[in-house]
Design a protein around this motif. Structure first.
Motif, PDB file in Angstrom:
ATOM      1  N   ALA A 362      16.134  -7.617 -15.528  1.00  0.00           N
ATOM      2  CA  ALA A 362      15.447  -6.439 -14.675  1.00  0.00           C
ATOM      3  C   ALA A 362      14.333  -7.294 -14.032  1.00  0.00           C
ATOM      4  O   ALA A 362      13.287  -7.592 -14.249  1.00  0.00           O
ATOM      5  CB  ALA A 362      14.473  -5.633 -15.766  1.00  0.00           C
ATOM      6  N   LEU A 364      12.540  -6.821 -11.419  1.00  0.00           N
ATOM      7  CA  LEU A 364      11.192  -6.284 -10.828  1.00  0.00           C
ATOM      8  C   LEU A 364      10.523  -5.432 -11.926  1.00  0.00           C
ATOM      9  O   LEU A 364       9.778  -4.804 -11.641  1.00  0.00           O
ATOM     10  CB  LEU A 364      11.326  -5.005  -9.655  1.00  0.00           C
ATOM     11  N   GLY A 365      11.205  -5.308 -12.986  1.00  0.00           N
ATOM     12  CA  GLY A 365      10.763  -4.596 -14.168  1.00  0.00           C
ATOM     13  C   GLY A 365      10.380  -5.508 -15.332  1.00  0.00           C
ATOM     14  O   GLY A 365       9.534  -5.002 -16.338  1.00  0.00           O
ATOM     15  N   SER A 366      10.549  -6.709 -15.183  1.00  0.00           N
ATOM     16  CA  SER A 366       9.876  -7.937 -16.466  1.00  0.00           C
ATOM     17  C   SER A 366       8.987  -8.487 -15.930  1.00  0.00           C
ATOM     18  O   SER A 366       8.760  -8.946 -14.814  1.00  0.00           O
ATOM     19  CB  SER A 366      11.161  -8.512 -16.811  1.00  0.00           C
TER      20      SER A 366
ATOM     21  N   GLY B 381      11.006  -1.337 -12.364  1.00  0.00           N
ATOM     22  CA  GLY B 381      11.555  -1.838 -11.168  1.00  0.00           C
ATOM     23  C   GLY B 381      12.269  -0.852 -10.403  1.00  0.00           C
ATOM     24  O   GLY B 381      12.437  -0.840  -9.039  1.00  0.00           O
ATOM     25  N   GLU B 547       7.346  -6.325 -24.677  1.00  0.00           N
ATOM     26  CA  GLU B 547       6.719  -7.746 -24.109  1.00  0.00           C
ATOM     27  C   GLU B 547       5.475  -8.087 -25.037  1.00  0.00           C
ATOM     28  O   GLU B 547       5.307  -9.208 -25.227  1.00  0.00           O
ATOM     29  CB  GLU B 547       6.505  -7.873 -22.999  1.00  0.00           C
TER      30      GLU B 547
END
Lengths: 506, 643
Positions: A362, A364-366, B381, B547
């Motif tokens: 991902a 742009l998502g990580s 995203g 995360e």
């Protein structure tokens, strides 16, 4: 009545005559041209300078249009300097600036390739091809790139899978259970950071700064000890201005502002009179403030400077000018080289992201992939305007220079490194300045891709986005003006630095 | 031979004129420039001429609804209005303008301040358009809304065309008594909320006219996929041994033991054998797990349970925050105003009345994380359009969206080129834990939607030269025949009484049952505490993606709360400044009213209540001293935070 003796008139009368006879006559000669320039100058003053001056003024106010406008002194600046999120945003800016400097290279190479094309027609066609993408609106460009990064349906992941690059990335990255190659390298280097860099230099920025100070010491080749001491005192004084200003501002913001500004101007003026290459000392002091602002460890910078000046004095006692300069140059570059290697080793890929195992990272998502995705953005990084600017510089190189070089047996690579690149440094500088301004103030891409909070962990927060958020989402326009002024000072410093060092050697 | 004027080269035979491409380019540029000048000139001429001089009076209406259907419906109503005889006689023309949601605030704020705003615009609260400045930018409508709406006259509501259109959409015929009453009713009373959406409590006045509703946020599901996956799920229940994911979901036992989501019960089996979507949160998460297993089994690795994006994740985050934190209401609603306001929430944290280690908050974050694990990879995203596309392409079983997306979803699923790819869309409310399910001991119920400010209020720009015509158009747009037509065409919920909604919008109507909306520990409201919420959001996304752990998340957020200049103490100082500003604007308003009364030498009886209420508010605010008094009350040993 006796005649007036013009010859014996006083100096003020002579100046008046000069004003009347020369100045107005000259104006009269060129009055049409002055009149033609007037609309441009007037509109520039109204639309360019007035808003900027207003920004300076409003940065001292709590300003929330249309009705709130209260004088706040230096409070906005104090808020900015102590805002952890604002300073965190400079970490990303540092990475982007370094990457964007490297991204200038493809543009230069493409411009040289175009310049060397023998066929005028093909050169023209290529130039047109480079201009056409400019017609595509920026927003469309942004959305196209965003779709490339879609984890499931995006082109990038498909290409990586088809070429086997995804497996390579997984090998480099690994998972939490079995880390890949790069996280293991970071583990090896980590103790050095903990035991050496942290206690001695404060942070990575301080480590880099030490190398830069070593290189800058070369400019202090002043034989007289007393003059050297004055210079040391001036630079250390500059470094102490910020903590001093903050301390005074607790009692009186206006006095603090005045003292800091006067000290800064006076210090710079003194240095400029004492040294030929003086500009990098104010730049280094500004960089030092930036580096230590996050931890408010402002006294580390004067201490570092004092240590560096002691080294300089010791070298002056032991070595003559030539070997001293060589020692400083070698020491500085080796220090910076080691800093870059160690920084990349520990910071490039400190922990496995685990994103490549499934084959759908991902981008742009990580939090771990946002910055690489932004760095890869716009590949192959050949900007239209940049190429055209380089081309204009290349076209100014006389054919005689090429012919002379050919007679001397210079090959194509030699032409690039010894003739073309040195002679387009003015254009490189222009692009560098544009790039720096764009990097420091730009926010549109981050806003569209990551939202106004800068995405996961605020990793994509840049100063421009922070400023936008404060102004247009939180309504703190005065604070945003103060942030803009800080950015302005940083950009000005970098521009002066470029002007000093990036230029065609006559 | 002739020298070329541009290139300087000699081309062609002597005496022959050669047309160089550069001349063609130059001609094109000149033509384009001349055309642009003409257009600008025409526009200026049109806008500067009065109708008396043969010009037109242009009334501009601005909004940010770019979803399919809304603009088209607005255009149709505008055309109807522009064709009215008295409008044509006055040479008035309404024109529609729209800008994207993201830039709407900036666009409108700039034009409001610079005096060039459209005559009508959707009033949206922001840092520029707020209570203190509302009266500066928007016209007060208090005098106009007491009169009946002329477009609700019987000659419009009983017009044969309107009646025929109503019967064509299957709406029941309108009662003639109701129409007679509507004709006489004050304009304000013709709205379902008595125009509360256009009212500003700070200034005690009406500044907007709601024309439609946003509709409530709901879960939309793919009915075809639902049946397939439920059949698959039923088969998994009967297989022996059951797959591990199913066993995990059913591990939860009533009373709190186990890690799953729900116990196996007769209700669960009854739901499995029905065609209904998930009824409880446990069933919802079980269904999500089933979608994942189904995708794996069918080799479709793109299929996900919930089509997600950052915005959609925020929808889940915001919805579940209320039900999980209602229990704090009795602790934190100190002023008994049926809301845990900003100061109650943050002061309570500073006084350690709640923390991120409390069970309700731990449960809430665990629940949202469990839901987010069914979003597509890298959902942060993705944007809303990408999420909608995924759902419409059949690669997601569900999506959370507001009423404004309903028309796109219903039409998009049915209007696909390939008939096999078409599917029907169902709507369901966000599920809450059923009895005996995980988190059922924390969640006490859902919030009511009855008093939710979900209207789309259009305000009249105070500096508009066409104020009366702008109000007239609003009257037309909110009359029963036109508003019903407009909302039906747009696929939105109507806002006037008696209007028949589109059948697909029934599931989006607000539910009036539940707890007060303000009973919510609003820790993610950006409007109230900018800096700490920025950190909250950044860390929340990291937590949601796994995360960072929950404890790391809590530590980071709480350390942001404790920051000296940008933490929670700053909120108190900011509140004083805001209160002072509002106090000053009220004082200004009162002075203006008193001056008006003085010159008129009298006060109308209907004006007195507003004056008295404003005076009372102003006396209570006393230059923003309230925050200082509260601080002294809560923290008697500490000085008020000054920055």
């Amino acid at each position: 009545m006796p005649p007036i003796a013009l010859e014996s008139s006083s100096p003020s009368t002579a100046a008046l005559h000069w004003w009347r006879d020369v100045f107005w006559r000259k104006i009269g000669c060129w009055q049409v041209l002055y009149l033609l320039m007037l609309p441009t100058i007037a509109s520039m003053l109204v639309f360019d300078y007035y808003p900027k001056l207003d920004v300076i003024l409003m940065s001292f106010y709590r300003w929330q249009p249309p009705d709130i406008q209260d004088y706040h002194g230096l409070k906005n600046y104090e808020d900015a300097l102590t805002d952890p999120l604002f300073w965190q945003s400079f970490r990303l800016i540092g990475i982007l600036l370094a990457a964007n400097i490297l991204k200038l290279i493809p543009g230069i190479l493409v411009a040289i390739a175009l310049h060397r094309l023998l066929s005028d027609r093909w050169r023209y066609i290529y130039q047109v091809l480079f201009v056409i993408p400019m017609v595509i609106p920026g927003m469309v460009w942004l959305l196209i790139w965003k779709s490339f990064y879609d984890p499931d349906f995006g082109l990038l992941n498909r290409v990586l899978q088809a070429t086997g690059m995804m497996k390579l990335l997984h090998w480099l990255d690994g998972t939490k259970e079995s880390p890949g190659v790069l996280p293991r390298v970071a583990d090896w280097v980590e103790p050095f950071q903990q035991q050496v860099i942290q206690p001695l230099f404060g942070n990575w920025g301080g480590f880099f700064l030490a190398g830069a100070i070593l290189l800058a010491l070369r400019s202090l080749q002043v034989p007289e000890r007393a003059r050297r001491t004055r210079i040391y005192a001036a630079v250390t004084g500059l470094a102490l201005l910020l903590p001093l200003g903050i301390t005074i501002s607790h009692w009186d913001g206006l006095t603090a502002c005045f003292v800091s500004l006067a000290g800064w101007v006076g210090g710079c003026r003194f240095l400029s009179r004492q040294l030929d290459r003086w500009i990098h000392w104010p730049v280094l002091v500004l960089a030092g403030w930036l580096v230590f602002a996050h931890t408010r460890d402002f006294f580390r910078l004067p201490l570092m400077l004092l240590f560096a000046f002691s080294v300089m004095e010791w070298l002056t006692l032991c070595k003559s000018r030539e070997p001293r300069e060589q020692i400083l140059a070698w020491g500085g570059w080796l220090h910076l080289g080691a800093a870059v290697l160690l920084f990349l080793g520990t910071q490039l890929w400190p922990e496995p992201t685990g994103q490549f195992r499934e084959g759908t990272p991902a981008w742009l998502g990580s939090k771990d992939l946002v910055i690489p995705a932004i760095l890869f953005w716009g590949f192959p990084w050949v900007g239209t305007v940049g190429v055209l600017i380089y081309l204009s510089g290349l076209q100014q190189i006389s054919q005689d220079v090429y012919e002379a070089a050919e007679l001397d047996g210079v090959g194509p690579l030699g032409m690039l490194l010894r003739i073309e690149l040195p002679l387009i440094m003015t254009q490189v500088r222009i692009n560098l300045i544009f790039m720096t301004i764009g990097t420091l103030t730009g926010y549109e891409m981050f806003l569209i891709l990551l939202g106004s909070d800068g995405g996961p962990g605020n990793k994509g927060m840049v100063p421009g986005l922070f400023m936008f958020k404060k102004a247009f989402e939180e309504g703190q326009f005065g604070y945003a003006c103060a942030l803009g002024m800080i950015l302005f000072v940083i950009i000005l410093g970098l521009t002066m630095f470029y002007n000093r060092y990036v230029k065609v050697e006559k | 031979m002739k020298e070329h004027p541009v290139s300087g080269k000699y081309r062609g035979r002597p005496g022959k004129i050669v047309l160089h491409p550069n001349w063609v380019g130059l001609a094109l540029v000149l033509v384009a420039f001349a055309w642009s000048c003409l257009q600008v000139f025409r526009h200026l001429r049109e806008s500067s001429r009065n109708p008396e001089d043969g010009g037109k009076r242009i009334v501009r209406i601005l909004h940010w609804q770019l979803e399919p259907g809304y603009r088209e419906a607005m255009d149709k109503v505008i055309q109807r209005y522009n064709r009215l005889p008295h409008v044509q006689a006055a040479k008035v023309e309404v024109r529609q303008m729209y800008v994207a949601d993201r830039v709407y605030n900036q666009f409108l704020n700039v034009h409001l301040i610079s005096g060039t705003a459209p005559d009508l615009s959707v009033r949206r609260s922001n840092k520029v358009v707020r209570t203190g400045t509302l009266g500066k930018f928007y016209e007060s409508l208090a005098d106009r809304i007491a009169d009946p709406n002329p477009y609700n006259h019987r000659r419009y509501t009983e017009a044969p065309e309107y009646q025929a259109w109503r019967s064509s959409i299957g709406a029941p015929p309108l009662d003639s008594e109701f129409l007679a009453e509507l004709e006489q009713m004050p304009w304000r009373s013709t709205f379902i909320d008595n125009m509360k959406n256009g009212y500003d409590d700070g200034l005690k006045d009406y500044f907007g006219v709601p024309v439609s509703t946003f509709g409530m946020t709901r879960l939309y599901y793919n009915r075809n996929l639902l049946q397939q996956i439920k059949a698959y799920l039923a088969a998994q229940f009967s297989s022996m041994p059951r797959p591990a994911w199913l066993q995990h979901c059913l591990e939860y036992q009533t009373g709190g033991a186990g890690e799953g989501y729900l116990p196996e019960s007769p209700e669960l089996h009854a739901w499995l054998s029905s065609e209904a979507p998930p009824q409880t949160l446990g069933q919802f998460l079980l269904y999500c797990e089933a979608v994942r297993a189904f995708a794996r089994a069918s080799g479709n690795d793109k299929l996900v349970a919930i089509s997600g994006s950052e915005r959609i994740a925020s929808v889940f985050r915001d919805f579940y925050l209320g039900p999980f934190t209602i229990s704090y209401a009795h602790l934190l609603d100190w002023d008994w105003d049926y809301a845990m306001n900003e100061h109650e929430v943050w002061t309570a944290w500073m006084k350690k009345r709640w923390s991120y280690q409390d069970k309700p908050l731990r449960d809430y974050f665990a629940c949202v994380k469990a839901i987010a694990s069914h979003f597509p990879p890298g959902f942060l995203g993705l944007d809303r359009d990408q999420a909608l596309r995924r759902f419409l392409s059949g690669q997601a079983a569900m999506i959370a969206a507001g009423g404004w997306d309903a028309a796109s979803l219903f039409r998009g699923a049915q209007q696909k080129k390939d008939p096999r790819a078409r599917f029907t869309v169902g709507v369901m409310p966000f599920p809450l834990p059923g009895p005996g399910e995980r988190w059922s001991d924390t969640v006490q119920g859902r919030h009511m939607e009855g008093d939710y400010l979900y209207g789309v209020p259009f305000g009249v720009y105070k500096q508009s030269p066409n104020k009366e015509w702008a109000v007239d158009f609003l009257r037309f747009l909110t009359s029963l025949p036109q508003n019903e037509f407009f909302t039906y065409e747009a696929g939105w919920l109507p806002f006037v009484i008696g209007a028949h909604p589109h059948p697909t919008m029934r599931g989006l109507q607000p539910d009036p049952n539940g707890f007060p909306v303000g009973y919510k520990l609003d820790i993610s409201n950006e409007a109230t505490a900018g800096q700490v919420v920025t950190v909250f959001k950044g860390q929340f996304w990291l937590y949601l993606q796994g995360e960072i752990t929950y404890d790391e998340f809590a530590t980071k957020v709480e350390s942001a709360y404790l920051q000296e200049r940008s933490g929670l103490r700053r909120i108190w100082y900011n509140r004083t400044l805001t209160d002072q500003q509002e106090f000053r604007s009220k004082e200004r308003g009162l002075s203006a009213m008193e001056t008006d009364y003085f010159f008129r030498q009298g006060v109308l009886p209907q004006e007195m209540p507003r004056y008295r209420v404003l005076l009372m508010d102003s006396l209570q605010a006393v230059n923003g001293i309230e925050a200082r008094l509260l601080w002294k009350n809560y923290f008697p040993d500490q000085p008020f935070p000054e920055f």
